[in-house]
Scaffold this active site. Sequence first.
Site, mmCIF file in Angstrom:
data_model
loop_
_atom_site.group_PDB
_atom_site.id
_atom_site.type_symbol
_atom_site.label_atom_id
_atom_site.label_comp_id
_atom_site.label_asym_id
_atom_site.label_seq_id
_atom_site.Cartn_x
_atom_site.Cartn_y
_atom_site.Cartn_z
ATOM 1 N N GLU A 253 13.943 124.534 23.283
ATOM 2 C CA GLU A 253 14.084 123.829 24.549
ATOM 3 C C GLU A 253 15.411 123.083 24.633
ATOM 4 O O GLU A 253 15.879 122.521 23.652
ATOM 5 C CB GLU A 253 12.933 122.825 24.708
ATOM 6 C CG GLU A 253 11.620 123.544 24.942
ATOM 7 C CD GLU A 253 10.411 122.643 24.972
ATOM 8 O OE1 GLU A 253 9.412 123.054 25.548
ATOM 9 O OE2 GLU A 253 10.449 121.530 24.430
ATOM 10 N N CYS B 209 21.025 117.982 26.593
ATOM 11 C CA CYS B 209 20.492 117.675 25.273
ATOM 12 C C CYS B 209 20.177 119.002 24.586
ATOM 13 O O CYS B 209 19.343 119.776 25.049
ATOM 14 C CB CYS B 209 19.239 116.821 25.438
ATOM 15 S SG CYS B 209 18.440 116.445 23.885
ATOM 16 N N CYS C 111 11.889 121.422 12.766
ATOM 17 C CA CYS C 111 12.681 120.472 11.968
ATOM 18 C C CYS C 111 11.937 120.255 10.660
ATOM 19 O O CYS C 111 10.713 120.286 10.634
ATOM 20 C CB CYS C 111 12.817 119.145 12.716
ATOM 21 S SG CYS C 111 13.968 117.993 11.927
ATOM 22 N N CYS D 272 9.843 113.126 10.416
ATOM 23 C CA CYS D 272 9.759 111.752 10.916
ATOM 24 C C CYS D 272 8.383 111.571 11.563
ATOM 25 O O CYS D 272 7.943 112.417 12.348
ATOM 26 C CB CYS D 272 10.871 111.460 11.927
ATOM 27 S SG CYS D 272 12.508 111.618 11.203
ATOM 28 N N CYS E 48 7.716 111.810 15.565
ATOM 29 C CA CYS E 48 8.411 112.839 16.349
ATOM 30 C C CYS E 48 7.562 114.099 16.444
ATOM 31 O O CYS E 48 7.079 114.598 15.432
ATOM 32 C CB CYS E 48 9.749 113.160 15.685
ATOM 33 S SG CYS E 48 10.666 114.452 16.553
ATOM 34 N N GLY F 287 15.520 119.560 15.988
ATOM 35 C CA GLY F 287 16.244 119.838 14.750
ATOM 36 C C GLY F 287 17.186 118.744 14.308
ATOM 37 O O GLY F 287 17.490 117.820 15.057
ATOM 38 N N SER G 233 23.543 113.392 16.942
ATOM 39 C CA SER G 233 22.559 112.422 16.459
ATOM 40 C C SER G 233 21.964 112.911 15.151
ATOM 41 O O SER G 233 21.508 114.047 15.047
ATOM 42 C CB SER G 233 21.458 112.260 17.509
ATOM 43 O OG SER G 233 20.429 111.440 17.012
ATOM 44 N N CYS H 220 12.659 112.204 24.680
ATOM 45 C CA CYS H 220 12.986 112.230 23.245
ATOM 46 C C CYS H 220 11.738 112.428 22.400
ATOM 47 O O CYS H 220 10.750 111.740 22.586
ATOM 48 C CB CYS H 220 13.580 110.897 22.793
ATOM 49 S SG CYS H 220 15.022 110.425 23.694
HETATM 50 N N1 SAH Z 1 17.259 115.000 14.250
HETATM 51 C C1 SAH Z 1 18.196 114.195 14.991
HETATM 52 C C2 SAH Z 1 18.133 114.453 16.504
HETATM 53 C C3 SAH Z 1 16.789 114.265 17.083
HETATM 54 S S1 SAH Z 1 16.101 113.535 18.378
HETATM 55 C C4 SAH Z 1 17.939 112.744 14.714
HETATM 56 O O1 SAH Z 1 16.971 112.420 14.029
HETATM 57 O O2 SAH Z 1 18.725 111.900 15.124
HETATM 58 C C5 SAH Z 1 16.827 112.309 19.244
HETATM 59 C C6 SAH Z 1 16.182 110.919 19.058
HETATM 60 O O3 SAH Z 1 14.822 110.834 19.550
HETATM 61 C C7 SAH Z 1 16.134 110.512 17.597
HETATM 62 O O4 SAH Z 1 16.601 109.212 17.458
HETATM 63 C C8 SAH Z 1 14.660 110.586 17.309
HETATM 64 O O5 SAH Z 1 14.329 109.804 16.212
HETATM 65 C C9 SAH Z 1 14.047 110.106 18.606
HETATM 66 N N2 SAH Z 1 12.632 110.423 18.747
HETATM 67 C C10 SAH Z 1 11.917 111.349 18.071
HETATM 68 N N3 SAH Z 1 10.629 111.323 18.468
HETATM 69 C C11 SAH Z 1 10.525 110.374 19.415
HETATM 70 C C12 SAH Z 1 9.437 109.904 20.228
HETATM 71 N N4 SAH Z 1 8.236 110.433 20.134
HETATM 72 N N5 SAH Z 1 9.694 108.935 21.113
HETATM 73 C C13 SAH Z 1 10.950 108.421 21.234
HETATM 74 N N6 SAH Z 1 12.000 108.834 20.508
HETATM 75 C C14 SAH Z 1 11.799 109.796 19.595
#
Ligand code: SAH
Length: 364
Positions: A95, A108, A115, A119, A122, A162, A194, A336
């Site tokens: 996506e 984006c 991934c 985390c 996420c 990712g 990021s 996000c």
């Molecule tokens: N893997 C990279 C890019 C990913 S996503 C990274 O970790 O930075 C972009 C942002 O969205 C990251 O800061 C991630 O931690 C955040 N994110 C992930 N899941 C989320 C959620 N459920 N709600 C809000 N932000 C989230």
Amino acid sequence: MITHQKTNLMELDRKAMEAFFQGIGSKAFHGRNVLKWIHKHGVTDFDTMTDLSKRLRSQLKEVAEIRVPEIILDQPARDGTHKWLLELECNNRVEAVYIPDGERSTLCVSTQIGCSLDCSFCSTAQQGFNRNLTVAEIIGQVWVAVRESDRPLTNVVLMGMGEPLANFDAVISAMRIMQDDLTYMLSKYRVTLSTSGIVPAIYRLRELSDVSLAVSLHAPNNTLRDQLVPINRKYPLEQLIPACREFIRGDRRRKITWEYVMLDGVNDSIQHARQLIRLLEGTPSKLNLIPFNPFPGTRYRRSPPERIEAFRQRLMKSGIISMTRKTRGDDIDAACGQLVGRVKDRSRRELRRVPVVSVTRGSA
Ligand code: SAH
């Protein structure tokens, strides 16, 4: 029978394109022309490239092709955001999210299918990991966005599915294409990578690229960050913060953007804000507070707006520019951490905390 695979020219940045053309007995400048045809003019048919000789065009048809991802679903949100589900090779899907906002329009971009970093807040993590995207698949998202939208693309954030620094070489090449004057001409302030904080890769990135850096911090101390962003166990804050400082050293205009997801009762107290202020002291910083975006099966809740605002005010008072990220496209699960695509998990994690959720959500 021996089959020779054609080279997909979407894979090639300027240097690689020049080398490819020299390799087939042609000239580097034809390579630059083709780069421009593909990315500036959106042309994928060699016969339209009228400044190449007929002979070169027919040679190209033998050895090369231009394959771009296909949009199989376009979901518009009420706020003008679009989520595109793109079909890649091997039935994988990914996506990309297009976010118009005043003068600005941001894409984006995803860099992996799934991934592997796990985390805990996420939803991409819940899908597991399948594979890295190729250069063609990463830059293909930009190619598609420019053709689909009726206004110029001003910013790209590598914040989709990712971990970009875990797909290092492809991401570097794709970002070079984004920044090239022959193509999308995005300046270093308009491409933001990021990362969850893969420390050695941050140092390598500094050597090879000048894009802007956003770091998923999410916690002001190691104990909490170990739980939320498990890569912290390998690269704790005392390594991460100096790497980020080094990244922007020597450029007074630059700041690190810290992303901080607001999780109700987990990391959102004034005490946490104070710790965060201490942690970031001396590092030119911008803080992006992201209200948590829920997804099926999660154990977290979004912090209430008053608490997010109190947290933000505390940081502002200490001189740290802090913004609460507008939640965009959440009615279509494009916010996000809500990107899912369709991922066939190839990592051998024995037990996932949450069953793989609604893998067809984006494609229904
Ligand atoms: N893997 C990279 C890019 C990913 S996503 C990274 O970790 O930075 C972009 C942002 O969205 C990251 O800061 C991630 O931690 C955040 N994110 C992930 N899941 C989320 C959620 N459920 N709600 C809000 N932000 C989230």
